[in-house]
Design a protein around this motif. Structure first.
Motif, PDB file in Angstrom:
ATOM      1  N   ASN A  50       0.824  -1.220   0.000  1.00 23.63           N
ATOM      2  CA  ASN A  50       0.000   0.000   0.000  1.00 23.63           C
ATOM      3  C   ASN A  50       0.854   1.265   0.000  1.00 23.63           C
ATOM      4  OD1 ASN A  50       0.875  -0.127   2.721  1.00 23.63           O
ATOM      5  ND2 ASN A  50      -0.948   0.927   3.453  1.00 23.63           N
ATOM      6  N   SER A  89      -0.519  14.240   0.157  1.00 22.37           N
ATOM      7  CA  SER A  89      -1.495  14.866  -0.734  1.00 22.37           C
ATOM      8  C   SER A  89      -0.901  15.120  -2.118  1.00 22.37           C
ATOM      9  CB  SER A  89      -2.017  16.185  -0.132  1.00 22.37           C
ATOM     10  OG  SER A  89      -3.176  16.618  -0.799  1.00 22.37           O
ATOM     11  N   GLU A 124       1.205  12.627  -5.543  1.00 25.23           N
ATOM     12  CA  GLU A 124       1.661  11.316  -5.971  1.00 25.23           C
ATOM     13  C   GLU A 124       3.083  11.050  -5.485  1.00 25.23           C
ATOM     14  OE1 GLU A 124       1.262  11.014 -10.165  1.00 25.23           O
ATOM     15  OE2 GLU A 124      -0.932  10.921 -10.125  1.00 25.23           O
ATOM     16  N   LEU A 146       2.334   3.218  -2.363  1.00 26.72           N
ATOM     17  CA  LEU A 146       2.049   4.349  -3.249  1.00 26.72           C
ATOM     18  C   LEU A 146       0.766   5.061  -2.845  1.00 26.72           C
ATOM     19  CD1 LEU A 146       3.077   2.890  -6.722  1.00 26.72           C
ATOM     20  CD2 LEU A 146       4.453   4.173  -5.069  1.00 26.72           C
ATOM     21  N   ASP A 147      -0.261   4.294  -2.466  1.00 32.06           N
ATOM     22  CA  ASP A 147      -1.499   4.916  -1.985  1.00 32.06           C
ATOM     23  C   ASP A 147      -1.247   5.673  -0.683  1.00 32.06           C
ATOM     24  OD1 ASP A 147      -2.959   3.937  -4.115  1.00 32.06           O
ATOM     25  OD2 ASP A 147      -3.646   2.153  -3.034  1.00 32.06           O
ATOM     26  N   ALA A 148      -0.432   5.087   0.195  1.00 38.03           N
ATOM     27  CA  ALA A 148      -0.139   5.737   1.470  1.00 38.03           C
ATOM     28  C   ALA A 148       0.614   7.043   1.260  1.00 38.03           C
ATOM     29  CB  ALA A 148       0.674   4.800   2.358  1.00 38.03           C
ATOM     30  N   TRP A 149       1.527   7.060   0.301  1.00 42.93           N
ATOM     31  CA  TRP A 149       2.273   8.299   0.032  1.00 42.93           C
ATOM     32  C   TRP A 149       1.307   9.432  -0.322  1.00 42.93           C
ATOM     33  CZ3 TRP A 149       7.597   9.127   0.343  1.00 42.93           C
ATOM     34  CH2 TRP A 149       8.000  10.407  -0.042  1.00 42.93           C
ATOM     35  N   GLU A 150       0.343   9.121  -1.179  1.00 46.15           N
ATOM     36  CA  GLU A 150      -0.615  10.147  -1.590  1.00 46.15           C
ATOM     37  C   GLU A 150      -1.461  10.602  -0.405  1.00 46.15           C
ATOM     38  OE1 GLU A 150      -3.747  10.955  -5.251  1.00 46.15           O
ATOM     39  OE2 GLU A 150      -2.456   9.184  -5.237  1.00 46.15           O
ATOM     40  N   GLU A 151      -1.799   9.667   0.479  1.00 43.45           N
ATOM     41  CA  GLU A 151      -2.593  10.017   1.656  1.00 43.45           C
ATOM     42  C   GLU A 151      -1.784  10.869   2.630  1.00 43.45           C
ATOM     43  OE1 GLU A 151      -5.531   7.795   4.890  1.00 43.45           O
ATOM     44  OE2 GLU A 151      -4.642   6.670   3.234  1.00 43.45           O
TER      45      GLU A 151
END
Length: 373
Positions: free
Chosen positions: A351, A361, A363, A353-358
């Motif tokens: 997770n 804020s 990519e 890459l998704d966590a980085w965005e979360e």
């Protein structure tokens, strides 16, 4: 209060939060799922947490704040990491929406004397707001009190100066769930070690710093209370400012003194980089590392399937946004909760890459994306 006393209290708190059923009866993965949406931390003075999602401003509030032509300064303890930059980005983003000009961003380099000087310099510009994290809650207290007495709205990141009172001297303090992230990093360590368990070391922050102490307390208590097959065989504090070098030296000594050591926990990502360097130098490709904070270098290592098995992430961009909104509460003379917190975010390679965005804020950078296996 000693680390051992904090650990005892932390273990009691964790047991109360998780209820009568011990986490050991669950898998580490199930325990990690249980953390979702919870906040386990309490505030610097034992305050119950208020969720950041409850902090907001209406359009009418925003219009009133914009008419004030307010200014803000961001006074950091240290600006040289991804967490600090994300905080500043979140603050700038929200202050722009509120029509508040950011007149200064300072970096004390973990020096209390420098931070006090920074505050004195900023006060000459008559800021309406200061958002800050104290380098030393005792040594810097007089500087913050001076700012409060001159009518500056103070909002703190993670920690508060000694002797100051929420609602009187400052608006609020906003933090990640550092206790929850410590819990998450312990379960991630247990998950990586598997049913057989093993021997681990701890690299903690040897300073009177509320949030890093909570991480240590939580990690240690979670391992001791829930994973009897994991033995803590070594622990050592680091004081900085060379956190990478200090952690590398400490981790090297741990691996020499404990030849069978299977894993090492580091209190945040920058010391974890030092542990990675020590493991490489020792030829310990099998060493498992968990930590807290999603910095770019540990993310690259995780993406490659390296030493970092997992970590507990803060949400610094959202934290900065929340701090700016609470500064608006101060300008509007609105009552604010004393302690606001955001939930922990367990991160593994699947997770990442998704966590980085979360977390940020935005990519994930090409360095991380290109490293994914």
């Amino acid at each position: 209060m000693s680390f051992l006393k904090h650990t005892s209290l932390a273990a009691m708190a964790l047991g109360a939060i998780l209820g009568a059923t011990p986490v050991a009866a669950q898998s580490a993965a199930e325990a990690l799922e249980q953390l979702a949406g919870q906040v386990l931390s309490t505030g610097p003075n034992g305050e119950a947490p208020t969720a950041a999602s409850e902090i907001s401003l209406s359009e009418a509030d925003l219009e009133a704040i914009r008419a004030m032509n307010a200014t803000a300064a961001i006074v950091l303890h240290y600006g040289g990491n991804d967490w600090s930059q994300a905080q500043v980005n979140g603050l700038r983003h929200q202050f722009e929406i509120m029509g508040i000009e950011v007149i200064a961003v300072t970096d004390a380099g973990f020096s209390a004397a420098t931070q006090m000087s920074d505050i004195e310099t900023i006060m000459a510009q008559n800021p309406s707001i200061i958002v800050s994290i104290p380098t030393d809650p005792v040594a810097t207290a007089s500087a913050y009190r001076m700012a409060a007495e001159r009518g500056v709205e103070l909002v703190f990141m993670d920690n508060v100066p000694a002797g100051l009172t929420a609602g009187e001297d400052y608006v609020s303090v906003v933090s990640a769930d550092n206790y929850g992230n410590g819990v998450a990093s312990a379960h991630l360590m247990a998950q990586a070690l598997g049913e057989e368990g093993g021997e681990i070391g701890i690299v903690y922050h040897a300073a009177d710093f509320f949030v890093t102490r909570q991480r240590y307390d939580a990690f240690r208590a979670t391992i001791e209370e829930n994973y009897p097959n994991i033995e803590i065989v070594a622990e050592q504090g680091i004081g900085g400012p060379d956190f990478i070098g200090d952690a590398e030296r400490v981790a090297s000594a741990m691996m020499i003194s404990n030849r069978g050591i299977d894993g090492i926990w580091a209190v945040w990502d920058v010391p974890a980089e030092g542990v990675i360097a020590a493991a490489r130098a020792a030829g310990r490709d099998d060493l498992i590392i968990t930590t807290i904070d999603l910095g770019e270098n540990v993310a690259i290592d995780m993406a490659r399937g390296g030493y970092i098995h997992g970590l507990g992430a803060q949400r610094p961009f959202e934290q900065g946004v929340t701090e700016a909104i609470l500064a608006g509460y101060g300008l509007l003379d609105r009552e604010a909760p004393a302690y606001v917190a955001l939930p922990a975010l367990p991160v593994m390679q699947d997770n990442l890459l998704d966590a980085w965005e979360e977390v940020y804020s935005t990519e994930a950078p090409a360095t991380v994306v290109g490293s994914m296996q």
